[in-house]
Write a protein that holds these residues in place. Structure first.
Motif, PDB file in Angstrom:
ATOM      1  N   ARG A  53      33.736  44.723  38.379  1.00  0.00           N
ATOM      2  CA  ARG A  53      34.374  43.442  38.670  1.00  0.00           C
ATOM      3  C   ARG A  53      35.780  43.498  38.073  1.00  0.00           C
ATOM      4  N   ILE A  54      36.771  43.298  38.906  1.00  0.00           N
ATOM      5  CA  ILE A  54      38.157  43.463  38.472  1.00  0.00           C
ATOM      6  C   ILE A  54      38.710  42.137  37.971  1.00  0.00           C
ATOM      7  N   PRO A  55      39.300  42.127  36.769  1.00  0.00           N
ATOM      8  CA  PRO A  55      39.830  40.880  36.213  1.00  0.00           C
ATOM      9  C   PRO A  55      40.994  40.335  37.037  1.00  0.00           C
ATOM     10  N   LEU A  56      41.006  39.007  37.178  1.00  0.00           N
ATOM     11  CA  LEU A  56      42.113  38.274  37.781  1.00  0.00           C
ATOM     12  C   LEU A  56      42.641  37.278  36.750  1.00  0.00           C
ATOM     13  N   PRO A  57      43.815  36.703  36.973  1.00  0.00           N
ATOM     14  CA  PRO A  57      44.299  35.672  36.051  1.00  0.00           C
ATOM     15  C   PRO A  57      43.312  34.499  35.924  1.00  0.00           C
ATOM     16  N   HIS A  58      43.468  33.745  34.852  1.00  0.00           N
ATOM     17  CA  HIS A  58      42.659  32.553  34.583  1.00  0.00           C
ATOM     18  C   HIS A  58      41.181  32.885  34.380  1.00  0.00           C
ATOM     19  N   ASP A  59      40.915  34.085  33.856  1.00  0.00           N
ATOM     20  CA  ASP A  59      39.545  34.502  33.549  1.00  0.00           C
ATOM     21  C   ASP A  59      38.654  34.563  34.793  1.00  0.00           C
ATOM     22  N   GLN A  60      39.251  34.783  35.955  1.00  0.00           N
ATOM     23  CA  GLN A  60      38.500  34.958  37.188  1.00  0.00           C
ATOM     24  C   GLN A  60      38.305  36.459  37.441  1.00  0.00           C
ATOM     25  N   VAL A  61      37.473  36.793  38.422  1.00  0.00           N
ATOM     26  CA  VAL A  61      37.226  38.203  38.738  1.00  0.00           C
ATOM     27  C   VAL A  61      37.086  38.391  40.241  1.00  0.00           C
ATOM     28  N   MET A  62      37.327  39.631  40.681  1.00  0.00           N
ATOM     29  CA  MET A  62      36.892  40.074  41.999  1.00  0.00           C
ATOM     30  C   MET A  62      35.481  40.620  41.850  1.00  0.00           C
ATOM     31  N   MET A  63      34.605  40.289  42.765  1.00  0.00           N
ATOM     32  CA  MET A  63      33.265  40.849  42.739  1.00  0.00           C
ATOM     33  C   MET A  63      33.310  42.358  42.951  1.00  0.00           C
ATOM     34  N   THR A 105      39.174  28.985  56.116  1.00  0.00           N
ATOM     35  CA  THR A 105      39.895  28.078  55.221  1.00  0.00           C
ATOM     36  C   THR A 105      39.444  28.413  53.813  1.00  0.00           C
ATOM     37  N   THR A 106      40.391  28.715  52.932  1.00  0.00           N
ATOM     38  CA  THR A 106      40.032  29.098  51.574  1.00  0.00           C
ATOM     39  C   THR A 106      40.755  28.204  50.575  1.00  0.00           C
ATOM     40  N   ILE A 107      40.017  27.744  49.567  1.00  0.00           N
ATOM     41  CA  ILE A 107      40.536  26.797  48.589  1.00  0.00           C
ATOM     42  C   ILE A 107      40.611  27.465  47.220  1.00  0.00           C
ATOM     43  N   GLU A 108      41.756  27.318  46.569  1.00  0.00           N
ATOM     44  CA  GLU A 108      41.957  27.895  45.241  1.00  0.00           C
ATOM     45  C   GLU A 108      42.581  26.831  44.336  1.00  0.00           C
ATOM     46  N   ILE A 109      41.976  26.626  43.173  1.00  0.00           N
ATOM     47  CA  ILE A 109      42.457  25.577  42.267  1.00  0.00           C
ATOM     48  C   ILE A 109      43.722  25.988  41.533  1.00  0.00           C
ATOM     49  N   HIS A 110      43.936  27.279  41.332  1.00  0.00           N
ATOM     50  CA  HIS A 110      45.101  27.771  40.596  1.00  0.00           C
ATOM     51  C   HIS A 110      46.228  28.095  41.576  1.00  0.00           C
ATOM     52  N   ALA A 111      47.384  27.436  41.396  1.00  0.00           N
ATOM     53  CA  ALA A 111      48.480  27.571  42.354  1.00  0.00           C
ATOM     54  C   ALA A 111      48.999  29.009  42.442  1.00  0.00           C
ATOM     55  N   ASP A 112      49.077  29.714  41.311  1.00  0.00           N
ATOM     56  CA  ASP A 112      49.608  31.078  41.358  1.00  0.00           C
ATOM     57  C   ASP A 112      48.678  32.006  42.122  1.00  0.00           C
ATOM     58  N   LEU A 113      47.362  31.845  41.967  1.00  0.00           N
ATOM     59  CA  LEU A 113      46.421  32.665  42.736  1.00  0.00           C
ATOM     60  C   LEU A 113      46.497  32.326  44.222  1.00  0.00           C
ATOM     61  N   ALA A 114      46.598  31.042  44.535  1.00  0.00           N
ATOM     62  CA  ALA A 114      46.700  30.633  45.938  1.00  0.00           C
ATOM     63  C   ALA A 114      47.947  31.232  46.582  1.00  0.00           C
ATOM     64  N   ASP A 115      49.084  31.173  45.869  1.00  0.00           N
ATOM     65  CA  ASP A 115      50.342  31.689  46.424  1.00  0.00           C
ATOM     66  C   ASP A 115      50.288  33.202  46.626  1.00  0.00           C
ATOM     67  N   SER A 116      49.774  33.924  45.630  1.00  0.00           N
ATOM     68  CA  SER A 116      49.736  35.387  45.752  1.00  0.00           C
ATOM     69  C   SER A 116      48.767  35.822  46.840  1.00  0.00           C
ATOM     70  N   ALA A 117      47.618  35.133  46.956  1.00  0.00           N
ATOM     71  CA  ALA A 117      46.665  35.467  48.017  1.00  0.00           C
ATOM     72  C   ALA A 117      47.278  35.203  49.391  1.00  0.00           C
ATOM     73  N   HIS A 118      47.993  34.087  49.510  1.00  0.00           N
ATOM     74  CA  HIS A 118      48.637  33.763  50.793  1.00  0.00           C
ATOM     75  C   HIS A 118      49.624  34.858  51.189  1.00  0.00           C
ATOM     76  N   LEU A 119      50.413  35.353  50.230  1.00  0.00           N
ATOM     77  CA  LEU A 119      51.373  36.414  50.527  1.00  0.00           C
ATOM     78  C   LEU A 119      50.660  37.699  50.939  1.00  0.00           C
ATOM     79  N   ARG A 120      49.592  38.058  50.230  1.00  0.00           N
ATOM     80  CA  ARG A 120      48.848  39.272  50.578  1.00  0.00           C
ATOM     81  C   ARG A 120      48.274  39.164  51.989  1.00  0.00           C
ATOM     82  N   LEU A 121      47.703  38.011  52.304  1.00  0.00           N
ATOM     83  CA  LEU A 121      47.101  37.820  53.627  1.00  0.00           C
ATOM     84  C   LEU A 121      48.168  37.905  54.720  1.00  0.00           C
TER      85      LEU A 121
END
Length: 219
Positions: A53-63, A105-121
């Motif tokens: 599981r790869i660490p993400l910001p805000h103590d989140q992870v990728m499965m 439709t994907t919802i993310e509570i953390h603005a920085d994660l939402a922005d970076s995911a949007h750019l990657r997509l």
């Protein structure tokens, strides 16, 4: 593209995901075609195909890749189906679902994660995925029911509100229970308030924001 990266991707699918009873050819192809290395934080890029599981910001992870594969297989997503993801994280799961033909439709509570995911997509040509920065558990009111809901963080049990967002015959992926041995489940909406639940695998994911465990005080 580095041959080493392509070999690592092949090994991920053939030596990790497939042996974990992920045999759906569409799921396996999605995990081969969506470049996982472009969705992990740059400092962890060398771990993109590892059984971790790869660490993400805000103590989140990728499965783990095997967990993502089992999740995608259980949901049986078909082209054109409406999918709601709670917890965008890196955007990789949303990308796989979109590659499989879902309207995501994907919802993310953390603005920085939402922005970076949007750019990657967008870089992967998946700009049609709708990324919303919001708290899904506080006032989110979808305008329509979904065929599939994916919850990428854990809770003691599947949040009741999530069941309200799924049409008859639809499915939910969620993780319930307590650390260190949580249970990933796929629930199918049979009819009315009847749901059929299938246990998928054990895991251990961070809590959904707002559903953290409360401390127990002893007097």
């Amino acid at each position: 593209m580095s041959l080493n990266i392509e070999q690592a991707r092949y090994n991920m699918v053939e030596q990790q995901v497939r042996p974990w009873e992920v045999l759906d050819p569409v799921v396996l192809e999605a995990m081969r075609e969506v470049p996982r290395e472009d969705f992990v934080p740059s400092r962890h890029r060398r771990l993109a195909f590892s059984d971790l599981r790869i660490p993400l910001p805000h103590d989140q992870v990728m499965m783990k890749p095997v967990e993502e594969g089992r999740m995608l297989q259980a949901l049986q997503v078909e082209p054109g189906q409406r999918v709601l993801e709670i917890g965008t994280g890196s955007g990789f799961c949303a990308a796989c679902l979109a590659w499989m033909g879902a309207r995501v439709t994907t919802i993310e509570i953390h603005a920085d994660l939402a922005d970076s995911a949007h750019l990657r997509l967008e870089r992967q040509g998946m700009g049609a995925v709708e990324v919303i920065c919001a708290d899904a558990l506080q006032g989110f009111q979808p305008a329509q029911l979904f065929d599939v809901v994916v919850v990428t963080a854990s809770a003691a049990d599947v949040p009741d509100v999530v069941h309200d967002w799924v049409g008859q015959g639809g499915r939910i992926f969620a993780v319930r229970g307590c650390s260190p041995a949580m249970e990933a489940v796929c629930q199918t909406h049979v009819a009315g308030d009847r749901w059929q639940s299938e246990s998928l695998f054990e895991t251990d994911l961070p809590r959904l924001i707002g559903l953290e465990d409360q401390p127990v005080f002893e007097f």
